[in-house]
Design a protein around this motif. Structure first.
Motif, PDB file in Angstrom:
ATOM      1  N   VAL A   1       2.796  14.488  -0.109  1.00 22.88           N
ATOM      2  CA  VAL A   1       2.012  14.390  -1.345  1.00 22.88           C
ATOM      3  C   VAL A   1       0.966  13.285  -1.223  1.00 22.88           C
ATOM      4  CG1 VAL A   1       2.136  13.744  -3.794  1.00 22.88           C
ATOM      5  CG2 VAL A   1       3.766  15.376  -2.853  1.00 22.88           C
ATOM      6  N   ASN A   2       1.326  12.154  -0.608  1.00 25.45           N
ATOM      7  CA  ASN A   2       0.362  11.067  -0.423  1.00 25.45           C
ATOM      8  C   ASN A   2      -0.819  11.522   0.426  1.00 25.45           C
ATOM      9  OD1 ASN A   2       2.032   9.409  -1.889  1.00 25.45           O
ATOM     10  ND2 ASN A   2       2.942   8.401  -0.104  1.00 25.45           N
ATOM     11  N   ALA A   3      -0.530  12.211   1.539  1.00 27.39           N
ATOM     12  CA  ALA A   3      -1.607  12.727   2.375  1.00 27.39           C
ATOM     13  C   ALA A   3      -2.439  13.744   1.600  1.00 27.39           C
ATOM     14  CB  ALA A   3      -1.028  13.365   3.641  1.00 27.39           C
ATOM     15  N   SER A   4      -1.773  14.567   0.784  1.00 22.82           N
ATOM     16  CA  SER A   4      -2.486  15.552  -0.027  1.00 22.82           C
ATOM     17  C   SER A   4      -3.409  14.874  -1.030  1.00 22.82           C
ATOM     18  CB  SER A   4      -1.476  16.439  -0.771  1.00 22.82           C
ATOM     19  OG  SER A   4      -0.628  17.119   0.130  1.00 22.82           O
ATOM     20  N   ALA A   5      -2.935  13.773  -1.632  1.00 27.53           N
ATOM     21  CA  ALA A   5      -3.756  13.048  -2.608  1.00 27.53           C
ATOM     22  C   ALA A   5      -5.011  12.480  -1.956  1.00 27.53           C
ATOM     23  CB  ALA A   5      -2.946  11.926  -3.251  1.00 27.53           C
ATOM     24  N   VAL A   6      -4.886  12.005  -0.719  1.00 25.64           N
ATOM     25  CA  VAL A   6      -6.071  11.529   0.003  1.00 25.64           C
ATOM     26  C   VAL A   6      -7.036  12.682   0.243  1.00 25.64           C
ATOM     27  CG1 VAL A   6      -6.889  10.560   2.179  1.00 25.64           C
ATOM     28  CG2 VAL A   6      -4.879   9.584   1.067  1.00 25.64           C
ATOM     29  N   GLY A   7      -6.492  13.869   0.581  1.00 27.15           N
ATOM     30  CA  GLY A   7      -7.351  15.036   0.746  1.00 27.15           C
ATOM     31  C   GLY A   7      -8.113  15.371  -0.520  1.00 27.15           C
ATOM     32  N   LEU A   8      -7.439  15.270  -1.669  1.00 25.53           N
ATOM     33  CA  LEU A   8      -8.118  15.520  -2.942  1.00 25.53           C
ATOM     34  C   LEU A   8      -9.208  14.489  -3.200  1.00 25.53           C
ATOM     35  CD1 LEU A   8      -5.188  16.506  -5.344  1.00 25.53           C
ATOM     36  CD2 LEU A   8      -6.869  18.002  -4.280  1.00 25.53           C
TER      37      LEU A   8
ATOM     38  N   ARG B   1       0.827  -1.200   0.000  1.00 28.30           N
ATOM     39  CA  ARG B   1       0.000   0.000   0.000  1.00 28.30           C
ATOM     40  C   ARG B   1       0.866   1.257   0.000  1.00 28.30           C
ATOM     41  NH1 ARG B   1      -3.907  -1.759   3.068  1.00 28.30           N
ATOM     42  NH2 ARG B   1      -5.208  -2.222   1.265  1.00 28.30           N
ATOM     43  N   GLN B   2       2.022   1.196   0.678  1.00 34.34           N
ATOM     44  CA  GLN B   2       2.925   2.348   0.673  1.00 34.34           C
ATOM     45  C   GLN B   2       3.452   2.619  -0.729  1.00 34.34           C
ATOM     46  OE1 GLN B   2       3.947   4.519   3.433  1.00 34.34           O
ATOM     47  NE2 GLN B   2       4.305   5.564   1.479  1.00 34.34           N
ATOM     48  N   ARG B   3       3.837   1.585  -1.442  1.00 33.92           N
ATOM     49  CA  ARG B   3       4.330   1.751  -2.810  1.00 33.92           C
ATOM     50  C   ARG B   3       3.221   2.297  -3.709  1.00 33.92           C
ATOM     51  NH1 ARG B   3       8.353   3.009  -6.241  1.00 33.92           N
ATOM     52  NH2 ARG B   3       8.372   1.739  -8.129  1.00 33.92           N
ATOM     53  N   PHE B   4       2.007   1.785  -3.534  1.00 31.84           N
ATOM     54  CA  PHE B   4       0.867   2.271  -4.302  1.00 31.84           C
ATOM     55  C   PHE B   4       0.652   3.760  -4.050  1.00 31.84           C
ATOM     56  CE2 PHE B   4      -3.629   3.114  -5.045  1.00 31.84           C
ATOM     57  CZ  PHE B   4      -3.884   2.442  -6.231  1.00 31.84           C
ATOM     58  N   LEU B   5       0.708   4.173  -2.791  1.00 34.51           N
ATOM     59  CA  LEU B   5       0.542   5.580  -2.442  1.00 34.51           C
ATOM     60  C   LEU B   5       1.649   6.435  -3.040  1.00 34.51           C
ATOM     61  CD1 LEU B   5      -0.578   5.212   1.272  1.00 34.51           C
ATOM     62  CD2 LEU B   5      -1.848   6.466  -0.484  1.00 34.51           C
ATOM     63  N   ASP B   6       2.886   5.943  -2.983  1.00 33.61           N
ATOM     64  CA  ASP B   6       3.999   6.704  -3.546  1.00 33.61           C
ATOM     65  C   ASP B   6       3.798   6.929  -5.043  1.00 33.61           C
ATOM     66  OD1 ASP B   6       5.224   6.833  -1.089  1.00 33.61           O
ATOM     67  OD2 ASP B   6       6.705   5.272  -1.513  1.00 33.61           O
ATOM     68  N   LEU B   7       3.412   5.883  -5.757  1.00 34.25           N
ATOM     69  CA  LEU B   7       3.188   5.994  -7.197  1.00 34.25           C
ATOM     70  C   LEU B   7       1.996   6.894  -7.502  1.00 34.25           C
ATOM     71  CD1 LEU B   7       3.803   2.272  -8.214  1.00 34.25           C
ATOM     72  CD2 LEU B   7       5.269   4.220  -8.772  1.00 34.25           C
ATOM     73  N   MET B   8       0.937   6.767  -6.704  1.00 32.08           N
ATOM     74  CA  MET B   8      -0.247   7.591  -6.914  1.00 32.08           C
ATOM     75  C   MET B   8       0.080   9.067  -6.700  1.00 32.08           C
ATOM     76  SD  MET B   8      -4.020   7.299  -5.110  1.00 32.08           S
ATOM     77  CE  MET B   8      -3.545   8.077  -3.558  1.00 32.08           C
ATOM     78  N   GLY B   9       0.802   9.373  -5.615  1.00 33.84           N
ATOM     79  CA  GLY B   9       1.155  10.759  -5.350  1.00 33.84           C
ATOM     80  C   GLY B   9       2.048  11.342  -6.425  1.00 33.84           C
ATOM     81  N   ALA B  10       3.057  10.583  -6.859  1.00 31.18           N
ATOM     82  CA  ALA B  10       3.967  11.073  -7.893  1.00 31.18           C
ATOM     83  C   ALA B  10       3.259  11.220  -9.234  1.00 31.18           C
ATOM     84  CB  ALA B  10       5.156  10.118  -8.027  1.00 31.18           C
ATOM     85  N   THR B  11       2.364  10.302  -9.550  1.00 34.81           N
ATOM     86  CA  THR B  11       1.651  10.356 -10.825  1.00 34.81           C
ATOM     87  C   THR B  11       0.772  11.593 -10.911  1.00 34.81           C
ATOM     88  OG1 THR B  11       1.683   7.947 -11.049  1.00 34.81           O
ATOM     89  CG2 THR B  11       0.013   9.113 -12.297  1.00 34.81           C
ATOM     90  N   ASN B  12       0.228  12.015  -9.785  1.00 35.50           N
ATOM     91  CA  ASN B  12      -0.610  13.217  -9.781  1.00 35.50           C
ATOM     92  C   ASN B  12       0.164  14.475 -10.146  1.00 35.50           C
ATOM     93  OD1 ASN B  12      -3.487  12.778  -9.003  1.00 35.50           O
ATOM     94  ND2 ASN B  12      -2.552  11.683  -7.320  1.00 35.50           N
ATOM     95  N   LEU B  13       1.484  14.419 -10.106  1.00 34.48           N
ATOM     96  CA  LEU B  13       2.307  15.594 -10.395  1.00 34.48           C
ATOM     97  C   LEU B  13       2.733  15.690 -11.853  1.00 34.48           C
ATOM     98  CD1 LEU B  13       4.589  15.548  -7.225  1.00 34.48           C
ATOM     99  CD2 LEU B  13       2.600  16.991  -7.651  1.00 34.48           C
ATOM    100  N   ILE B  14       2.395  14.693 -12.685  1.00 37.44           N
ATOM    101  CA  ILE B  14       2.792  14.718 -14.089  1.00 37.44           C
ATOM    102  C   ILE B  14       1.547  14.806 -14.961  1.00 37.44           C
ATOM    103  CG2 ILE B  14       4.899  13.411 -13.669  1.00 37.44           C
ATOM    104  CD1 ILE B  14       3.492  10.948 -14.812  1.00 37.44           C
ATOM    105  N   PRO B  15       1.690  15.270 -16.215  1.00 34.17           N
ATOM    106  CA  PRO B  15       0.527  15.358 -17.107  1.00 34.17           C
ATOM    107  C   PRO B  15      -0.010  13.976 -17.457  1.00 34.17           C
ATOM    108  CG  PRO B  15       2.398  16.626 -17.951  1.00 34.17           C
ATOM    109  CD  PRO B  15       2.918  15.757 -16.846  1.00 34.17           C
ATOM    110  N   GLY B  16      -1.222  13.972 -17.974  1.00 33.37           N
ATOM    111  CA  GLY B  16      -1.804  12.739 -18.476  1.00 33.37           C
ATOM    112  C   GLY B  16      -2.904  12.197 -17.593  1.00 33.37           C
ATOM    113  N   PRO B  17      -3.574  11.127 -18.051  1.00 33.64           N
ATOM    114  CA  PRO B  17      -4.671  10.503 -17.295  1.00 33.64           C
ATOM    115  C   PRO B  17      -4.100   9.705 -16.118  1.00 33.64           C
ATOM    116  CG  PRO B  17      -4.235   9.255 -19.290  1.00 33.64           C
ATOM    117  CD  PRO B  17      -3.335  10.452 -19.344  1.00 33.64           C
ATOM    118  N   ASN B  18      -4.256  10.225 -14.911  1.00 32.24           N
ATOM    119  CA  ASN B  18      -3.566   9.656 -13.758  1.00 32.24           C
ATOM    120  C   ASN B  18      -3.904   8.200 -13.493  1.00 32.24           C
ATOM    121  OD1 ASN B  18      -3.921  12.833 -12.082  1.00 32.24           O
ATOM    122  ND2 ASN B  18      -2.236  12.096 -13.310  1.00 32.24           N
ATOM    123  N   SER B  19      -5.177   7.841 -13.567  1.00 32.42           N
ATOM    124  CA  SER B  19      -5.534   6.454 -13.259  1.00 32.42           C
ATOM    125  C   SER B  19      -4.998   5.503 -14.325  1.00 32.42           C
ATOM    126  CB  SER B  19      -7.053   6.315 -13.133  1.00 32.42           C
ATOM    127  OG  SER B  19      -7.707   6.725 -14.327  1.00 32.42           O
TER     128      SER B  19
END
Length: 384
Positions: free
Chosen positions: A321-328, A48-66
């Motif tokens: 960033v991970n905590a921020s992504a959960v807030g979003l 889950r930590q790795r998933f969160l890290d990737l999710m947070g970093a992906t939100n910072l780059i262009p493109g369809p995040n999911s």
């Protein structure tokens, strides 16, 4: 033997993401919830930590995040080739379905009625998102400081700051607060002041509707697109209508409806528009163009995230960033809830979905499928 194992993993990746691509309704937040449930909770492909890290970093780059997250999951399972297999398998069902809808649209001048099915799917998707927020939030928001960061970013997003600026602010301010704890009170004031920041929309231009220019236009959109599907509409309206004159506003709205009706990424709206502009070849080129940058960005980003986790300072940034992504995600769930829970039927679907997900422990994917079947049944029975 190693070659067989690799082929087996690639086949596993392809089948898994083809299946998800057929049922992934509800937009990026719902897709992330489905991915977390399937590949973290059930298959254990990554922590889950790795998933969160990737999710947070992906939100910072262009493109369809999911969609980029599906590529990361494929990379985790089978390297760079797994990345391309996962992303292609996830996008393909939606692209084919959207292309079929575009053909029907050109033949009959309208889209098949889908309101009852969508009305059933949305409450179930809301429940799936809430379940993902709970699971990811328990991991990402480990103490009151991360909770304050998540709450601050949620407030910024609610006040109108774009997703990417909010994540950057949350990451930088959070990194400083986690490394220098006494800065938190000052940071809260700074974050509140940033709540009135303005957002910037980009537009693109062109001259004629030949296939090369069509492909270049969608590559450009895919390279700079941040945010939700509504931001995509702004890009498309500025380029395809105002600058190119390739489609009408009604056709654009119908294309967006097709992208929302079909499962998978809403960016397959490009498939529909490409079909209207250039037929099957236009649909293929538009789809390839808008998704190609995402493959490149995800390929470059995946190895870098692990290195960021190894540095105390960059790890603090990732945690923030991970905590921020959960807030979003909380803001997305609130917006969806306000728009979705508006009738007794929606409440009943949401309650049934909650029981299936939290009590029955159904996979999130099957909760969405069950809601869709209820929608079809209600339409057939004349209830919706």
């Amino acid at each position: 033997m190693e070659g067989r194992n690799r082929i087996g993993r690639l086949a596993e990746i392809s089948l898994a993401f083809l299946r998800l691509g057929l049922i992934a309704f509800g937009g990026p937040a719902a897709h992330l919830a489905l991915l977390e449930d399937e590949f973290v909770s059930r298959r254990g492909w990554l922590s889950r930590q790795r998933f969160l890290d990737l999710m947070g970093a992906t939100n910072l780059i262009p493109g369809p995040n999911s969609t980029e997250m599906t590529m990361h999951l494929g990379y985790e399972r089978a390297g760079a080739l797994g990345l391309f297999v996962a992303g292609t398998s996830f996008v393909l069902p939606a692209a084919l379905l959207t292309g079929m809808l575009a053909w029907c649209y050109l033949q009959f001048g309208t889209l098949p009625g889908a309101a009852p099915v969508l009305a059933s799917i949305r409450p179930a998707v809301l429940v799936v998102i809430l379940g993902a927020i709970w699971k990811l939030g328990r991991k990402a928001v480990g103490d009151w400081r991360l909770g304050a960061i998540a709450g601050g970013v949620a407030a910024l997003a609610w006040l109108g700051l774009g997703e990417v600026p909010a994540l950057v602010v949350g990451g930088i301010v959070g990194m400083l607060c986690l490394r220098i704890p006494h800065l938190l009170s000052s940071a809260i004031l700074v974050v509140a002041a940033l709540g009135v920041s303005s957002r910037t929309l980009l537009a693109a231009g062109g001259e004629s509707a030949d296939l090369a220019k069509l492909g270049l236009f969608f590559v450009k959109v895919g390279s700079v697109l941040y945010g939700s599907g509504y931001v995509l509409i702004a890009f498309l309206e500025g380029g395809l209508i105002d600058d190119y004159g390739w489609v009408t506003r009604q056709q654009l709205l119908d294309a967006v409806a097709a992208g929302q009706f079909t499962p998978g990424p809403v960016l397959t709206t490009a498939t529909f528009l490409g079909f209207l502009i250039g037929g099957p070849a236009g649909a293929a080129i538009a789809t390839l163009g808008i998704f190609l940058p995402a493959f490149v960005f995800a390929w470059i980003l995946n190895p870098l995230v692990r290195r960021l986790r190894q540095s105390p300072t960059s790890a603090a940034f990732l945690n923030a960033v991970n905590a921020s992504a959960v807030g979003l995600m909380v803001v997305v769930a609130a917006d969806l809830g306000l728009a979705t829970i508006s009738s007794g039927f929606a409440i009943a679907i949401a309650a049934a979905a909650a029981i299936a997900l939290f009590v029955g422990r159904w996979p999130a994917a099957w909760v969405v499928v069950g809601a869709a079947l209820l929608g079809w049944a209600s339409m057939a029975a004349g209830w919706a």
